[in-house]
Design a protein around this motif. Structure first.
Motif, PDB file in Angstrom:
ATOM      1  N   ASP A  94       0.816  -1.011  -0.380  1.00  0.00           N
ATOM      2  CA  ASP A  94      -0.028   0.161  -0.368  1.00  0.00           C
ATOM      3  C   ASP A  94       0.789   1.105  -0.133  1.00  0.00           C
ATOM      4  O   ASP A  94       0.736   2.353   0.674  1.00  0.00           O
ATOM      5  N   ASP A  95       2.227   1.023  -0.983  1.00  0.00           N
ATOM      6  CA  ASP A  95       2.781   2.166  -0.893  1.00  0.00           C
ATOM      7  C   ASP A  95       2.779   2.621  -2.437  1.00  0.00           C
ATOM      8  O   ASP A  95       4.584   2.719  -2.989  1.00  0.00           O
ATOM      9  N   LEU A  96       1.937   3.398  -3.054  1.00  0.00           N
ATOM     10  CA  LEU A  96       1.856   3.419  -4.257  1.00  0.00           C
ATOM     11  C   LEU A  96       2.596   4.474  -4.578  1.00  0.00           C
ATOM     12  O   LEU A  96       2.596   5.494  -4.411  1.00  0.00           O
ATOM     13  N   SER A  97       3.661   4.710  -5.259  1.00  0.00           N
ATOM     14  CA  SER A  97       4.750   5.930  -5.850  1.00  0.00           C
ATOM     15  C   SER A  97       3.850   6.664  -6.927  1.00  0.00           C
ATOM     16  O   SER A  97       2.539   6.166  -7.541  1.00  0.00           O
ATOM     17  N   GLU A  98       4.511   8.047  -6.704  1.00  0.00           N
ATOM     18  CA  GLU A  98       3.928   8.643  -8.080  1.00  0.00           C
ATOM     19  C   GLU A  98       4.015   8.499  -9.591  1.00  0.00           C
ATOM     20  O   GLU A  98       3.367   9.172 -10.690  1.00  0.00           O
ATOM     21  N   GLY A  99       5.108   7.528  -9.018  1.00  0.00           N
ATOM     22  CA  GLY A  99       5.672   7.157 -10.969  1.00  0.00           C
ATOM     23  C   GLY A  99       4.593   5.866 -11.499  1.00  0.00           C
ATOM     24  O   GLY A  99       5.596   5.370 -12.674  1.00  0.00           O
ATOM     25  N   PHE A 100       4.298   5.517 -10.875  1.00  0.00           N
ATOM     26  CA  PHE A 100       3.342   4.590 -11.449  1.00  0.00           C
ATOM     27  C   PHE A 100       1.631   5.235 -13.391  1.00  0.00           C
ATOM     28  O   PHE A 100       1.722   4.199 -13.482  1.00  0.00           O
ATOM     29  N   LEU A 101       2.304   6.494 -12.892  1.00  0.00           N
ATOM     30  CA  LEU A 101       1.401   6.576 -14.670  1.00  0.00           C
ATOM     31  C   LEU A 101       2.990   7.238 -15.327  1.00  0.00           C
ATOM     32  O   LEU A 101       2.410   7.601 -16.534  1.00  0.00           O
ATOM     33  N   GLU A 102       3.929   6.551 -15.259  1.00  0.00           N
ATOM     34  CA  GLU A 102       5.164   7.034 -16.242  1.00  0.00           C
ATOM     35  C   GLU A 102       5.206   5.958 -16.886  1.00  0.00           C
ATOM     36  O   GLU A 102       4.749   4.599 -16.152  1.00  0.00           O
ATOM     37  N   THR A 103       5.336   5.653 -17.993  1.00  0.00           N
ATOM     38  CA  THR A 103       5.808   4.317 -19.132  1.00  0.00           C
ATOM     39  C   THR A 103       7.388   3.968 -18.907  1.00  0.00           C
ATOM     40  O   THR A 103       7.967   4.840 -18.721  1.00  0.00           O
TER      41      THR A 103
END
Length: 741
Positions: A511-520
């Motif tokens: 439960d520690d989603l980074s901000e980079g999950f939208l980066e390809t």
């Protein structure tokens, strides 16, 4: 009009204890154009029968089928014995092997004296046989006794069929009760649920209404309680239920209010009858309570055994690293050593943590330490998984035979029992079970019953995946008990520095989603769109992927829900137009609102062990045969499941659905080269952490999420999954506590 063949039974090729017969039949007449070619010829038939006699003539009702392995057959759904009516037929009947010592002369005397209705006359009044010349009292008794037995079974089967039971159920009932069948049924039809496993409550309840049983009859209410408890346990995965849930569900089914004191009285009676167990305000079906008890006892026993120590294991591991060009981290080494030394071990970890690598090392070292050749190894080692696809993957990674747990235990589909059990155990010494999160409490109980006391058992699975379809959460409960040595593999092995799938899985788990999950990334993409444009954008995405050479065999789309605009059922139709559009060269069959087309990707929905196809298997429609060109004059769909061709007729079409997009639940135990998961707010009620984690961990090389980032973030943070009611953890801890006193 029902299709029939009329003729004579010749012999049985196979007979089961439940009355299932594969045999040979000589066709004399038929009302089917397809079967007309077989008149005066023999064919193979299958079905359930009480008794078959070579001297009798029968009407077999059913349909022609093409079995994938055994060819053309007549599948009998019901049958009727034709009494001999002409003089010669009656004489032949009484002179047959049914009546030893009678012979043609006495048979002729019987028919000449009593006429064409001789059989009915004798059954109705035994004394008519005194009219037959030269017939002794002993032979009179013999003839009368044979005729009574001959008619009893047949008439009882007819009686049960007229009530509404299938031929299979009717045979099961008759084989259980014999001459007492009618009395048992009329006294208490619901007793069938106690005495016969395969007879279902809803069917019996329906028949009971035609027998004028009162809606509030105690027998009906008690049977309904068991039905409701069973349904709820398997629907929600619960091992036990609470009182209010059971009461509410029973009232909803019966559609009338039940007095609370009376309902509790019924529950107490069911406990006395050993149908349920009531313990600390928890209500269990007896078999589920026993399963947890048995598993707890067996696990405690295995965990208490002394370990086997090997000298120089570190040297063996170092040699293995050199020969395979692999470096094992400390956790992996710990798992390898404990697997060989302990009697029971759990290895858990997410994707990319090396579970498969560890399994391979365990097998190789086990072989070396015991100096096994290939034949000896396969006798002592069992590699198991809960599904066919998972066992196939296990076999591919180890280059050794692997199988489903059901196959290992020699499951008998008809009897719903295992030939390998507590009375006839397997010979294996080391058993490695993969995908343990998918195993329910009943299956684990049966597996442990079939293993010897000195077994070495290694359980491998991902603690954070979805639990089993059936009752229980055995991997979670076993790990949480701390009784079994558990190795947590947590070091990720990335393909390159720009990969993200395994990292994302770890972030979701923690439960520690980074901000980079939208980066390809090299193996990951998130395509943003809203719910209303999701279908359009998903189709465009799949078209682009298809144009790049990725066909549907390499790509798997999966979603959380079946219904709605963005549900699986609707999206399957849309994706069919991308991956397998209409073409004049491809045959099609309409089934309801679904169009099955040659080259379609399909998903199997039920187990068909005779055809080696199981729930969740994915295949491709190889060919479609239209009725006007089919020997059976029925539409057929031929599906290729990795080289296994299975033929389906119209009655079987309900067993398959399109597989261009499947549910995340159905994806368990599988891996796919490219995984696409739509995530949007219209799925909101089904979005939770364990579901999305299971979905993204199915991807081997490429993961594409498409939809609304907010919906994805919600799913990662939402840990409000349904908490199953299980007692395995408590039972283990309580037993250990009592042992220490």
């Amino acid at each position: 009009m029902k299709t029939y063949i009329k003729g004579n039974y010749r012999k049985s090729i196979y007979e089961s204890d439940q009355g299932y017969v594969i045999g040979i039949f000589k066709v004399r007449d038929t009302n089917s154009e397809t079967m007309a070619d077989y008149v005066n010829k023999t064919i193979t038939f299958t079905g359930y029968f009480h008794d078959l006699n070579e001297d009798d003539t029968y009407f077999f009702y059913g349909e022609e089928v093409e079995h994938p392995r055994y060819g053309f057959q007549f599948q009998v759904t019901e049958y009727e014995r034709v009494k001999p009516e002409d003089k010669s037929g009656l004489i032949e009947f009484f002179a047959s092997d049914l009546f030893p010592g009678i012979g043609e002369k006495i048979a002729t005397n019987i028919v000449e004296t009593l006429g064409k209705d001789a059989i009915d006359k004798i059954i109705n009044d035994k004394s008519v046989l005194t009219l037959v010349p030269n017939l002794t009292v002993k032979k009179m008794d013999k003839i009368y006794g044979v005729l009574l037995k001959y008619e009893e079974g047949h008439q009882t089967i007819v009686y049960l069929s007229e009530l509404g039971f299938s031929m299979k159920d009717a045979l099961s009932i008759y084989n259980k009760y014999k001459s007492e069948t009618r009395n048992k049924i009329e006294h208490d039809i619901f007793r069938l649920l106690d005495d016969l496993e395969d007879i279902k409550f809803v069917k019996i309840d329906e028949i009971s209404k035609s027998m004028n049983m009162a809606p509030d009859d105690k027998r009906r209410v008690k049977a309904c309680i068991i039905y409701v408890m069973d349904s709820l346990s398997y629907r929600n995965g619960d091992v036990y239920l609470d009182y209010s849930t059971i009461l509410t569900s029973v009232i909803n089914y019966l559609d009338y209010t039940i007095d609370d004191d009376l309902f509790r009285e019924y529950l107490e009676e069911l406990m006395t009858d050993e149908r349920i167990v009531i313990e600390d305000d928890k209500y269990y079906l007896n078999e589920l309570w026993e399963a947890e008890e048995n598993v707890a006892d067996k696990i405690i026993y295995l965990a208490s055994l002394d370990t086997t120590k090997y000298s120089k294991l570190d040297n063996y591991i170092s040699q293995l690293e050199k020969s395979n060009g692999i470096y094992y981290n400390d956790k992996q080494k710990e798992a390898i050593i404990k697997a060989l030394e302990n009697n029971v071990l759990i290895i858990t970890g997410g994707p990319g943590t090396g579970k498969t690598t560890v399994i391979n090392a365990i097998v190789e070292l086990y072989t070396q330490l015991n100096k096994f050749d290939y034949e000896s190894l396969t006798e002592k080692l069992a590699l198991l998984a809960p599904t066919g696809r998972a066992s196939k993957r296990m076999s591919e990674t180890t280059n050794l035979p692997a199988m489903t747990i059901h196959r290992f235990l020699k499951w008998n589909k008809e009897a719903n029992s295992f030939a390998v059990n507590e009375y006839d155990k397997a010979n294996s010494h080391l058993v490695i079970v993969d995908e343990v999160s998918m195993i329910d409490i009943n299956l684990l109980d049966n597996l442990l019953k079939g293993l010897s006391k000195n077994i070495k058992l290694i359980l491998v699975g991902d603690y954070n995946q979805l639990p089993s379809v059936g009752p229980g959460q055995v991997l979670k409960d076993l790990i949480d008990s701390d009784i079994i040595d558990t190795v947590h593999l947590d070091l990720l092995y990335r393909q390159d520095e720009n990969s993200y799938i395994n990292t994302l899985a770890l972030e979701i788990k923690d439960d520690d989603l980074s901000e980079g999950f939208l980066e390809t990334k090299s193996d990951y993409t998130f395509l943003e769109c809203n719910s209303t444009s999701l279908k359009h954008n998903l189709k465009n995405l799949c078209q682009q992927i298809y144009d790049k050479g990725y066909d549907y065999k390499r790509v798997q789309v999966m979603a959380p829900m079946y219904y709605g605009e963005n549900g699986i059922d609707n999206l399957n139709k849309e994706l069919q137009s991308i991956f397998n559009p209409p073409d004049p060269s491809k045959r099609e069959i309409n089934f309801g609102d679904v169009v099955f087309r040659e080259n379609d990707k399909v998903l199997q929905l039920v187990n068909m062990p005779d055809e080696n196809v199981y729930n969740g298997d994915i295949g491709v429609i190889k060919s479609i045969v239209y009725a006007n060109t089919s020997k059976k004059q029925k539409n057929e769909i031929h599906i290729d499941f990795d080289g296994n061709i299975v033929k389906y007729t119209h009655k079987d079409f309900i067993k398959i659905k399109h597989g261009f997009i499947i549910s995340i639940h159905k994806s368990q135990g599988s891996e796919f080269e490219v995984v696409i998961i739509p995530v949007c707010n219209s799925y909101r009620r089904m979005l939770y952490r364990k579901l999305i984690y299971t979905g993204i961990t199915r991807a081997k090389k490429k993961l594409i999420l498409i939809g609304e980032p907010a919906a994805f973030v919600y799913s990662v943070h939402n840990n409000n999954e349904y908490i199953r009611k299980t007692s395995l953890l408590d039972k283990i801890l309580n037993k250990l506590n009592n042992m220490s006193k």
